[in-house]
Motif scaffolding. Structure first.
Motif, PDB file in Angstrom:
ATOM      1  N   ASP A 145      41.516  45.852  50.620  1.00  0.00           N
ATOM      2  CA  ASP A 145      41.657  47.053  49.802  1.00  0.00           C
ATOM      3  C   ASP A 145      42.803  46.928  48.806  1.00  0.00           C
ATOM      4  O   ASP A 145      42.699  47.401  47.665  1.00  0.00           O
ATOM      5  CB  ASP A 145      41.872  48.276  50.689  1.00  0.00           C
ATOM      6  CG  ASP A 145      40.571  48.794  51.283  1.00  0.00           C
ATOM      7  OD1 ASP A 145      39.497  48.406  50.779  1.00  0.00           O
ATOM      8  OD2 ASP A 145      40.619  49.571  52.250  1.00  0.00           O
ATOM      9  N   ILE A 146      43.902  46.313  49.231  1.00  0.00           N
ATOM     10  CA  ILE A 146      45.009  46.096  48.300  1.00  0.00           C
ATOM     11  C   ILE A 146      44.567  45.154  47.182  1.00  0.00           C
ATOM     12  O   ILE A 146      44.825  45.389  46.003  1.00  0.00           O
ATOM     13  CB  ILE A 146      46.243  45.554  49.038  1.00  0.00           C
ATOM     14  CG1 ILE A 146      46.786  46.617  50.006  1.00  0.00           C
ATOM     15  CG2 ILE A 146      47.330  45.139  48.046  1.00  0.00           C
ATOM     16  CD1 ILE A 146      47.916  46.127  50.890  1.00  0.00           C
ATOM     17  N   ALA A 147      43.879  44.090  47.561  1.00  0.00           N
ATOM     18  CA  ALA A 147      43.417  43.120  46.559  1.00  0.00           C
ATOM     19  C   ALA A 147      42.444  43.756  45.575  1.00  0.00           C
ATOM     20  O   ALA A 147      42.389  43.359  44.398  1.00  0.00           O
ATOM     21  CB  ALA A 147      42.764  41.932  47.261  1.00  0.00           C
ATOM     22  N   ARG A 148      41.682  44.751  46.018  1.00  0.00           N
ATOM     23  CA  ARG A 148      40.708  45.392  45.137  1.00  0.00           C
ATOM     24  C   ARG A 148      41.355  46.393  44.186  1.00  0.00           C
ATOM     25  O   ARG A 148      41.060  46.396  42.986  1.00  0.00           O
ATOM     26  CB  ARG A 148      39.642  46.108  45.972  1.00  0.00           C
ATOM     27  CG  ARG A 148      38.573  46.780  45.123  1.00  0.00           C
ATOM     28  CD  ARG A 148      37.523  47.464  45.972  1.00  0.00           C
ATOM     29  NE  ARG A 148      36.468  48.029  45.146  1.00  0.00           N
ATOM     30  CZ  ARG A 148      35.500  48.819  45.592  1.00  0.00           C
ATOM     31  NH1 ARG A 148      35.432  49.119  46.891  1.00  0.00           N
ATOM     32  NH2 ARG A 148      34.585  49.305  44.774  1.00  0.00           N
ATOM     33  N   TRP A 149      42.229  47.252  44.722  1.00  0.00           N
ATOM     34  CA  TRP A 149      42.744  48.360  43.939  1.00  0.00           C
ATOM     35  C   TRP A 149      44.173  48.151  43.428  1.00  0.00           C
ATOM     36  O   TRP A 149      44.564  48.768  42.434  1.00  0.00           O
ATOM     37  CB  TRP A 149      42.708  49.652  44.754  1.00  0.00           C
ATOM     38  CG  TRP A 149      41.360  50.026  45.251  1.00  0.00           C
ATOM     39  CD1 TRP A 149      40.983  50.192  46.556  1.00  0.00           C
ATOM     40  CD2 TRP A 149      40.189  50.312  44.479  1.00  0.00           C
ATOM     41  NE1 TRP A 149      39.665  50.551  46.635  1.00  0.00           N
ATOM     42  CE2 TRP A 149      39.143  50.636  45.371  1.00  0.00           C
ATOM     43  CE3 TRP A 149      39.919  50.315  43.102  1.00  0.00           C
ATOM     44  CZ2 TRP A 149      37.861  50.964  44.942  1.00  0.00           C
ATOM     45  CZ3 TRP A 149      38.637  50.639  42.676  1.00  0.00           C
ATOM     46  CH2 TRP A 149      37.630  50.958  43.582  1.00  0.00           C
ATOM     47  N   ASN A 150      44.966  47.358  44.127  1.00  0.00           N
ATOM     48  CA  ASN A 150      46.367  47.132  43.748  1.00  0.00           C
ATOM     49  C   ASN A 150      46.709  45.653  43.889  1.00  0.00           C
ATOM     50  O   ASN A 150      47.545  45.278  44.714  1.00  0.00           O
ATOM     51  CB  ASN A 150      47.312  47.954  44.635  1.00  0.00           C
ATOM     52  CG  ASN A 150      47.100  49.440  44.510  1.00  0.00           C
ATOM     53  OD1 ASN A 150      47.569  50.072  43.594  1.00  0.00           O
ATOM     54  ND2 ASN A 150      46.372  49.991  45.480  1.00  0.00           N
ATOM     55  N   ALA A 206      37.764  52.962  30.334  1.00  0.00           N
ATOM     56  CA  ALA A 206      38.023  51.528  30.167  1.00  0.00           C
ATOM     57  C   ALA A 206      39.513  51.258  29.953  1.00  0.00           C
ATOM     58  O   ALA A 206      39.920  50.588  29.010  1.00  0.00           O
ATOM     59  CB  ALA A 206      37.206  50.972  29.004  1.00  0.00           C
ATOM     60  N   SER A 207      40.336  51.789  30.865  1.00  0.00           N
ATOM     61  CA  SER A 207      41.777  51.788  30.626  1.00  0.00           C
ATOM     62  C   SER A 207      42.537  50.681  31.349  1.00  0.00           C
ATOM     63  O   SER A 207      43.672  50.382  30.978  1.00  0.00           O
ATOM     64  CB  SER A 207      42.376  53.134  31.041  1.00  0.00           C
ATOM     65  OG  SER A 207      42.179  53.349  32.426  1.00  0.00           O
ATOM     66  N   TRP A 208      41.952  50.068  32.387  1.00  0.00           N
ATOM     67  CA  TRP A 208      42.721  49.108  33.171  1.00  0.00           C
ATOM     68  C   TRP A 208      41.804  48.041  33.755  1.00  0.00           C
ATOM     69  O   TRP A 208      40.673  48.329  34.138  1.00  0.00           O
ATOM     70  CB  TRP A 208      43.465  49.816  34.304  1.00  0.00           C
ATOM     71  CG  TRP A 208      44.499  48.967  34.967  1.00  0.00           C
ATOM     72  CD1 TRP A 208      44.399  48.353  36.186  1.00  0.00           C
ATOM     73  CD2 TRP A 208      45.791  48.620  34.467  1.00  0.00           C
ATOM     74  NE1 TRP A 208      45.548  47.648  36.474  1.00  0.00           N
ATOM     75  CE2 TRP A 208      46.429  47.798  35.423  1.00  0.00           C
ATOM     76  CE3 TRP A 208      46.471  48.924  33.279  1.00  0.00           C
ATOM     77  CZ2 TRP A 208      47.707  47.280  35.231  1.00  0.00           C
ATOM     78  CZ3 TRP A 208      47.749  48.418  33.097  1.00  0.00           C
ATOM     79  CH2 TRP A 208      48.340  47.612  34.072  1.00  0.00           C
ATOM     80  N   ARG A 209      42.332  46.816  33.829  1.00  0.00           N
ATOM     81  CA  ARG A 209      41.595  45.723  34.470  1.00  0.00           C
ATOM     82  C   ARG A 209      42.184  45.491  35.849  1.00  0.00           C
ATOM     83  O   ARG A 209      43.380  45.238  35.985  1.00  0.00           O
ATOM     84  CB  ARG A 209      41.706  44.449  33.641  1.00  0.00           C
ATOM     85  CG  ARG A 209      41.069  44.561  32.275  1.00  0.00           C
ATOM     86  CD  ARG A 209      41.170  43.268  31.502  1.00  0.00           C
ATOM     87  NE  ARG A 209      40.298  42.238  32.083  1.00  0.00           N
ATOM     88  CZ  ARG A 209      40.209  41.007  31.593  1.00  0.00           C
ATOM     89  NH1 ARG A 209      40.964  40.646  30.566  1.00  0.00           N
ATOM     90  NH2 ARG A 209      39.394  40.138  32.140  1.00  0.00           N
ATOM     91  N   PHE A 210      41.355  45.578  36.854  1.00  0.00           N
ATOM     92  CA  PHE A 210      41.783  45.357  38.223  1.00  0.00           C
ATOM     93  C   PHE A 210      41.407  43.942  38.636  1.00  0.00           C
ATOM     94  O   PHE A 210      40.226  43.589  38.688  1.00  0.00           O
ATOM     95  CB  PHE A 210      41.131  46.379  39.171  1.00  0.00           C
ATOM     96  CG  PHE A 210      41.639  47.779  38.968  1.00  0.00           C
ATOM     97  CD1 PHE A 210      42.668  48.278  39.744  1.00  0.00           C
ATOM     98  CD2 PHE A 210      41.097  48.593  37.981  1.00  0.00           C
ATOM     99  CE1 PHE A 210      43.146  49.572  39.552  1.00  0.00           C
ATOM    100  CE2 PHE A 210      41.567  49.873  37.784  1.00  0.00           C
ATOM    101  CZ  PHE A 210      42.591  50.370  38.578  1.00  0.00           C
TER     102      PHE A 210
END
Length: 202
Positions: free
Chosen positions: A51-56, A175-179
């Motif tokens: 979950d951290i790797a996906r969102w943060n 479309a504000s951020w690339r995760f």
């Protein structure tokens, strides 16, 4: 002779502090942080949490990257531009997560808050309490007047944290951020003002 400064950033600096949540402590990230097993291995392990790797996504996938992160934290604490707190267990000191603030517009008193928790620390309201604590601290000690919170539209858990922590939804940023290098994604914007009441976490 006494002189005064008219700089708009006077007082708007983050200085190291420990915030006590009772069952957890928010302690400044940096080379001096002590956690069981070592802070570098703890950061490397946190970067593998799905979950951290996906969102943060964390820039700490190996020891050298983790050490560089700690050096950046020390530098930001020194210049007052960012406040990164390790969320640790109050009894045993193990790492539970992270809560941070950084200035989006220091002169205008606009900061942003973020957080992540390891799997074992989720489900007990800790992210909500940590976000609330660092927000209150920023208002009281660094003259923050507006604190913004962004999360990917699909991150429902973070959206619930924002609402419980008293950050009303203000809109969707397209479309504000690339995760983690993926395509740009939409984000929700939440925000609190210094004048807003603290949420009831009872």
């Amino acid at each position: 002779m006494t002189t005064t400064s008219d700089s708009p950033t006077d007082g708007r600096v983050f200085r190291p502090a420990v915030l006590d949540l009772g069952d957890a402590l928010l302690r400044p990230w940096g080379r001096g942080l002590d956690v069981p097993g070592g802070v570098v291995p703890a950061l490397v392990a946190a970067s593998t949490d799905p979950d951290i790797a996906r969102w943060n996504p964390l820039d700490s996938a190996d020891p050298a990257a983790a050490e560089a992160y700690l050096d950046r934290c020390d530098a930001h604490w020194a210049d007052g531009t960012m406040a990164a707190f390790a969320v640790t267990d109050a009894a045993c000191g193990i790492l539970l997560g992270n809560a941070f603030l950084r200035w989006n517009n220091q002169a205008d008193g606009i900061a942003m808050v973020g957080y992540w928790l390891l799997a074992a620390a989720r489900g007990r309201g800790l992210a909500t309490r940590a976000a609330t604590a660092v927000t209150r601290w920023a208002v009281e000690t660094a003259d923050a007047r507006r604190i913004e919170l962004f999360h990917a539209v699909g991150n429902d858990r973070s959206c619930r944290v924002a609402e419980r922590a008293g950050f009303p939804y203000e809109g969707t940023l397209r479309a504000s951020w690339r995760f983690d290098g993926r395509d740009y994604q939409d984000e929700h914007l939440h925000a609190r003002l210094a004048s807003d009441p603290d949420p009831d976490l009872g």
